[in-house]
Scaffold this motif. Structure first.
Motif, PDB file in Angstrom:
ATOM      1  N   MET A   1      42.119 -25.399 -19.088  1.00  0.00           N
ATOM      2  CA  MET A   1      42.433 -25.734 -17.750  1.00  0.00           C
ATOM      3  C   MET A   1      41.952 -24.624 -16.898  1.00  0.00           C
ATOM      4  SD  MET A   1      46.111 -27.066 -16.594  1.00  0.00           S
ATOM      5  CE  MET A   1      46.772 -26.628 -15.052  1.00  0.00           C
ATOM      6  N   GLN A   2      41.552 -24.803 -15.550  1.00  0.00           N
ATOM      7  CA  GLN A   2      40.965 -23.663 -14.969  1.00  0.00           C
ATOM      8  C   GLN A   2      42.046 -23.272 -13.851  1.00  0.00           C
ATOM      9  OE1 GLN A   2      38.608 -21.860 -14.714  1.00  0.00           O
ATOM     10  NE2 GLN A   2      36.590 -22.790 -14.272  1.00  0.00           N
ATOM     11  N   PRO A   3      42.186 -21.910 -13.936  1.00  0.00           N
ATOM     12  CA  PRO A   3      43.286 -21.464 -12.794  1.00  0.00           C
ATOM     13  C   PRO A   3      42.871 -22.059 -11.402  1.00  0.00           C
ATOM     14  CG  PRO A   3      42.223 -19.640 -13.919  1.00  0.00           C
ATOM     15  CD  PRO A   3      41.562 -20.960 -14.514  1.00  0.00           C
ATOM     16  N   HIS A   4      44.002 -21.984 -10.687  1.00  0.00           N
ATOM     17  CA  HIS A   4      44.062 -22.294  -9.371  1.00  0.00           C
ATOM     18  C   HIS A   4      42.953 -21.415  -8.736  1.00  0.00           C
ATOM     19  CE1 HIS A   4      45.433 -22.659  -5.143  1.00  0.00           C
ATOM     20  NE2 HIS A   4      46.150 -24.016  -5.593  1.00  0.00           N
ATOM     21  N   PRO A   5      42.509 -22.051  -7.413  1.00  0.00           N
ATOM     22  CA  PRO A   5      41.357 -21.121  -6.838  1.00  0.00           C
ATOM     23  C   PRO A   5      41.939 -19.663  -6.176  1.00  0.00           C
ATOM     24  CG  PRO A   5      41.202 -23.296  -6.433  1.00  0.00           C
ATOM     25  CD  PRO A   5      42.334 -23.315  -6.975  1.00  0.00           C
ATOM     26  N   ASN A   6      43.178 -19.759  -5.773  1.00  0.00           N
ATOM     27  CA  ASN A   6      43.572 -18.739  -5.231  1.00  0.00           C
ATOM     28  C   ASN A   6      44.121 -17.456  -6.419  1.00  0.00           C
ATOM     29  OD1 ASN A   6      43.901 -19.880  -2.721  1.00  0.00           O
ATOM     30  ND2 ASN A   6      46.269 -20.020  -2.999  1.00  0.00           N
ATOM     31  N   VAL A   7      44.324 -17.909  -7.398  1.00  0.00           N
ATOM     32  CA  VAL A   7      44.665 -17.131  -8.710  1.00  0.00           C
ATOM     33  C   VAL A   7      43.075 -16.618  -8.921  1.00  0.00           C
ATOM     34  CG1 VAL A   7      45.060 -16.823 -11.190  1.00  0.00           C
ATOM     35  CG2 VAL A   7      46.576 -18.211  -9.644  1.00  0.00           C
TER      36      VAL A   7
END
Length: 162
Positions: A1-7
């Motif tokens: 699962m890809q981290p959130h763009p902000n992270v």
């Protein structure tokens, strides 16, 4: 699962700046099992004192964004801070104002990873802790750092804010 763009943006900013944690290793954003919207909740989840949590508070300072990184152990004295900064109005920013200037939501605003650098004040009370924890771009993300690193990463001004 890809981290959130902000992270991802926060981690990229940390990596680009060569950010270090209190042990001297690279500072890494960590995802907690659940969102932590308050300093007390973050401290409990991390097993640290609430004062070691660096709250990222965005203020509207005469229509300009001001990021105040304050110890979770106290509140910002907005009247005193406004007087010392020479601003007429210093008030907590609206969620829309925060999102527009940081790209992040209240409860997850990181000290870095914003579309543009923000004028930043770093609470001198955070210097009492060898390790401090800051938000990582979303309410579930945090990263370890130090008071000195926060100053360096943000080009912040050390300030008594309480």
């Amino acid at each position: 699962m890809q981290p959130h763009p902000n992270v991802q943006a926060v981690q990229r900013a940390l990596d680009d700046a060569g950010a270090r944690d209190s042990s001297g290793g690279p500072s890494q954003v960590r995802l907690l099992p659940e969102a932590v919207h308050t300093a007390a909740a973050a401290a409990e989840a991390l097993g640290v004192e609430v004062g070691a949590i660096a709250n990222s508070l965005v203020f509207d300072a005469d229509d300009a964004p001001l990021l105040v990184l304050t110890s979770g152990a106290h509140r910002v004295d907005t009247a005193g801070l406004a007087a010392s900064l020479g601003v007429t109005h210093l008030r907590r920013a609206t969620p829309d104002f925060v999102k527009r200037h940081t790209g992040q939501v209240i409860g997850g605003v990181a000290p870095v990873g914003h579309p543009q650098p923000l004028r930043t004040l770093v609470d001198t009370a955070l210097a009492a802790y060898d390790e401090v924890w800051a938000a990582g771009g979303v309410p579930q993300a945090v990263f370890p750092t130090t008071h000195a690193e926060l100053l360096r990463l943000t080009s912040g001004t050390p300030t008594e804010v309480a």
